[in-house]
Design a protein around this motif. Structure first.
Motif, PDB file in Angstrom:
ATOM      1  N   ARG A  34       0.900  -0.925   0.028  1.00 19.86           N
ATOM      2  CA  ARG A  34       0.110   0.100  -0.008  1.00 19.86           C
ATOM      3  C   ARG A  34       0.957   1.316  -0.061  1.00 19.86           C
ATOM      4  O   ARG A  34       0.443   2.315  -0.624  1.00 19.86           O
ATOM      5  N   GLN A  35       2.220   1.103   0.655  1.00 27.59           N
ATOM      6  CA  GLN A  35       2.908   2.241   0.806  1.00 27.59           C
ATOM      7  C   GLN A  35       3.930   2.480  -0.134  1.00 27.59           C
ATOM      8  O   GLN A  35       4.529   3.711  -0.320  1.00 27.59           O
ATOM      9  N   THR A  36       3.978   1.581  -1.115  1.00 27.61           N
ATOM     10  CA  THR A  36       4.888   1.544  -2.276  1.00 27.61           C
ATOM     11  C   THR A  36       4.413   1.685  -3.653  1.00 27.61           C
ATOM     12  O   THR A  36       5.042   1.881  -4.422  1.00 27.61           O
ATOM     13  N   ALA A  37       3.081   1.297  -3.655  1.00 28.67           N
ATOM     14  CA  ALA A  37       2.464   1.249  -5.091  1.00 28.67           C
ATOM     15  C   ALA A  37       2.716   2.730  -5.643  1.00 28.67           C
ATOM     16  O   ALA A  37       2.299   3.378  -5.281  1.00 28.67           O
ATOM     17  N   GLY A  38       3.038   2.496  -7.102  1.00 26.34           N
ATOM     18  CA  GLY A  38       3.444   3.819  -7.713  1.00 26.34           C
ATOM     19  C   GLY A  38       4.889   4.454  -7.284  1.00 26.34           C
ATOM     20  O   GLY A  38       5.056   5.352  -7.965  1.00 26.34           O
ATOM     21  N   ARG A  39       5.610   3.986  -6.344  1.00 28.48           N
ATOM     22  CA  ARG A  39       6.854   4.583  -5.866  1.00 28.48           C
ATOM     23  C   ARG A  39       8.020   3.629  -6.226  1.00 28.48           C
ATOM     24  O   ARG A  39       9.133   3.901  -6.331  1.00 28.48           O
ATOM     25  N   THR A  42       1.255 -12.020 -11.192  1.00 25.96           N
ATOM     26  CA  THR A  42       1.047 -10.934 -12.110  1.00 25.96           C
ATOM     27  C   THR A  42       0.205  -9.703 -11.886  1.00 25.96           C
ATOM     28  O   THR A  42       0.254  -8.615 -12.305  1.00 25.96           O
ATOM     29  N   ARG A  43      -1.031  -9.978 -11.386  1.00 25.49           N
ATOM     30  CA  ARG A  43      -1.880  -9.033 -10.861  1.00 25.49           C
ATOM     31  C   ARG A  43      -1.432  -7.920 -10.107  1.00 25.49           C
ATOM     32  O   ARG A  43      -1.497  -6.842 -10.137  1.00 25.49           O
ATOM     33  N   LEU A  44      -0.818  -8.586  -8.948  1.00 26.16           N
ATOM     34  CA  LEU A  44      -0.005  -7.668  -7.861  1.00 26.16           C
ATOM     35  C   LEU A  44       1.199  -6.694  -8.561  1.00 26.16           C
ATOM     36  O   LEU A  44       0.915  -5.516  -8.242  1.00 26.16           O
ATOM     37  N   ILE A  45       1.748  -7.439  -9.449  1.00 26.54           N
ATOM     38  CA  ILE A  45       2.829  -6.305  -9.977  1.00 26.54           C
ATOM     39  C   ILE A  45       2.430  -5.382 -10.840  1.00 26.54           C
ATOM     40  O   ILE A  45       2.658  -4.262 -10.946  1.00 26.54           O
ATOM     41  N   GLU A  46       1.202  -5.578 -11.921  1.00 28.52           N
ATOM     42  CA  GLU A  46       0.771  -4.627 -12.654  1.00 28.52           C
ATOM     43  C   GLU A  46       0.009  -3.574 -11.859  1.00 28.52           C
ATOM     44  O   GLU A  46      -0.073  -2.407 -12.235  1.00 28.52           O
ATOM     45  N   LEU A  47      -0.778  -4.128 -10.882  1.00 32.68           N
ATOM     46  CA  LEU A  47      -1.557  -2.932  -9.957  1.00 32.68           C
ATOM     47  C   LEU A  47      -0.477  -2.092  -9.210  1.00 32.68           C
ATOM     48  O   LEU A  47      -0.710  -0.910  -9.239  1.00 32.68           O
ATOM     49  N   ILE A  48       0.691  -2.731  -8.740  1.00 29.69           N
ATOM     50  CA  ILE A  48       1.750  -1.864  -8.138  1.00 29.69           C
ATOM     51  C   ILE A  48       2.272  -0.866  -9.329  1.00 29.69           C
ATOM     52  O   ILE A  48       2.496   0.339  -8.988  1.00 29.69           O
ATOM     53  N   ALA A  58       0.887   0.299 -11.846  1.00 29.42           N
ATOM     54  CA  ALA A  58      -0.175   1.157 -12.181  1.00 29.42           C
ATOM     55  C   ALA A  58      -0.259   2.230 -11.097  1.00 29.42           C
ATOM     56  O   ALA A  58      -0.930   3.334 -11.362  1.00 29.42           O
ATOM     57  N   GLY A  59       0.401   2.207  -9.935  1.00 34.99           N
ATOM     58  CA  GLY A  59       0.045   3.073  -8.794  1.00 34.99           C
ATOM     59  C   GLY A  59      -1.277   2.715  -8.150  1.00 34.99           C
ATOM     60  O   GLY A  59      -1.693   3.622  -7.399  1.00 34.99           O
ATOM     61  N   ASP A  60      -2.026   1.687  -8.100  1.00 33.02           N
ATOM     62  CA  ASP A  60      -3.374   1.282  -7.526  1.00 33.02           C
ATOM     63  C   ASP A  60      -2.884   0.912  -6.144  1.00 33.02           C
ATOM     64  O   ASP A  60      -2.958  -0.510  -6.062  1.00 33.02           O
TER      65      ASP A  60
END
Length: 219
Positions: free
Chosen positions: A101-106, A185-191, A193-195
């Motif tokens: 949660r704290q690193t998605a998009g970062r 795969t879903r986890l990586i793509e959501l990260i 995308a910054g979701d």
């Protein structure tokens, strides 16, 4: 099984943490079987160290639930106990959810590429039945956000409870780990995308794909 013969000894200058890691990994990978007695003298001879770091490592392993010490009697490798693994799994899931949660998009492009490559190796390992390689790749995937976040408290909690769950995961990956490839795969793509909410939810759910029948030994 008996203490392994031969093999490289641990350098005498290594810190207590290194002795702990060697014993921890030997329990997780099944070198030492559930119920097996661990004698500090034999372990010290195997690793090429004194008994002191071995005894300290056994205390840490006891705190993690990997061994059970009976005062004045013996120390044995713990069985894979469903309630204990469930509790550890829930804590680990919460820690990974927070880290994601704290690193998605970062995460940088190199971080995302590392996760994707690790997932490719994970998929190949599952296809070939290489459980050790699958576990290593799986751990690398999940460790990237944790490392980037740099929260020492989260890392400490994971270091303590992750090995208990990894022992149970060996059973799952030994049967079928293909579903985890898609979840990764879903986890990586959501990260990427910054979701943050979506990625955190998947990160939490991944750890709850370990079904009850895979968390108990002899059931």
């Amino acid at each position: 099984m008996p203490i392994p013969s031969g093999g490289p000894a641990v350098d005498r200058s290594l810190l207590r943490d290194d002795v702990y890691r060697r014993l921890r990994d030997a329990i997780v990978d099944g070198t030492f079987q559930p119920g097996e007695q661990l004698k500090d003298g034999e372990l010290a001879a195997w690793l090429g160290v004194s008994r002191t770091p071995v005894r300290e490592a056994l205390l840490r392993l006891g705190a993690s639930g990997l061994v059970v010490a009976l005062p004045g009697r013996s120390t044995r490798v713990s069985t894979i106990d469903s309630p204990a693994v469930r509790d550890a799994r829930d804590v680990i899931a919460a820690m990974h959810e927070l880290a994601v949660r704290q690193t998605a998009g970062r995460l940088g492009a190199d971080d995302i590429a590392r996760m994707r490559e690790a997932n490719r190796r994970f998929a190949a390992a599952v296809d070939s039945g290489d459980i050790d390689a699958a576990l290593d790749a799986d751990e690398e995937i999940h460790r990237v956000p944790v490392t980037v976040l740099g929260n020492r408290a989260i890392e400490t909690v994971l270091d303590q409870f992750d090995p208990l769950v990894r022992r149970a995961e060996r059973l799952r990956f030994g049967r079928d780990g293909h579903a985890s490839v898609e979840l990764h795969t879903r986890l990586i793509e959501l990260i990427a995308a910054g979701d943050a909410p979506g990625a955190a939810s998947v990160a939490f759910d991944i750890w709850h794909t370990l079904p009850p029948e895979d968390r108990a030994e002899g059931t």
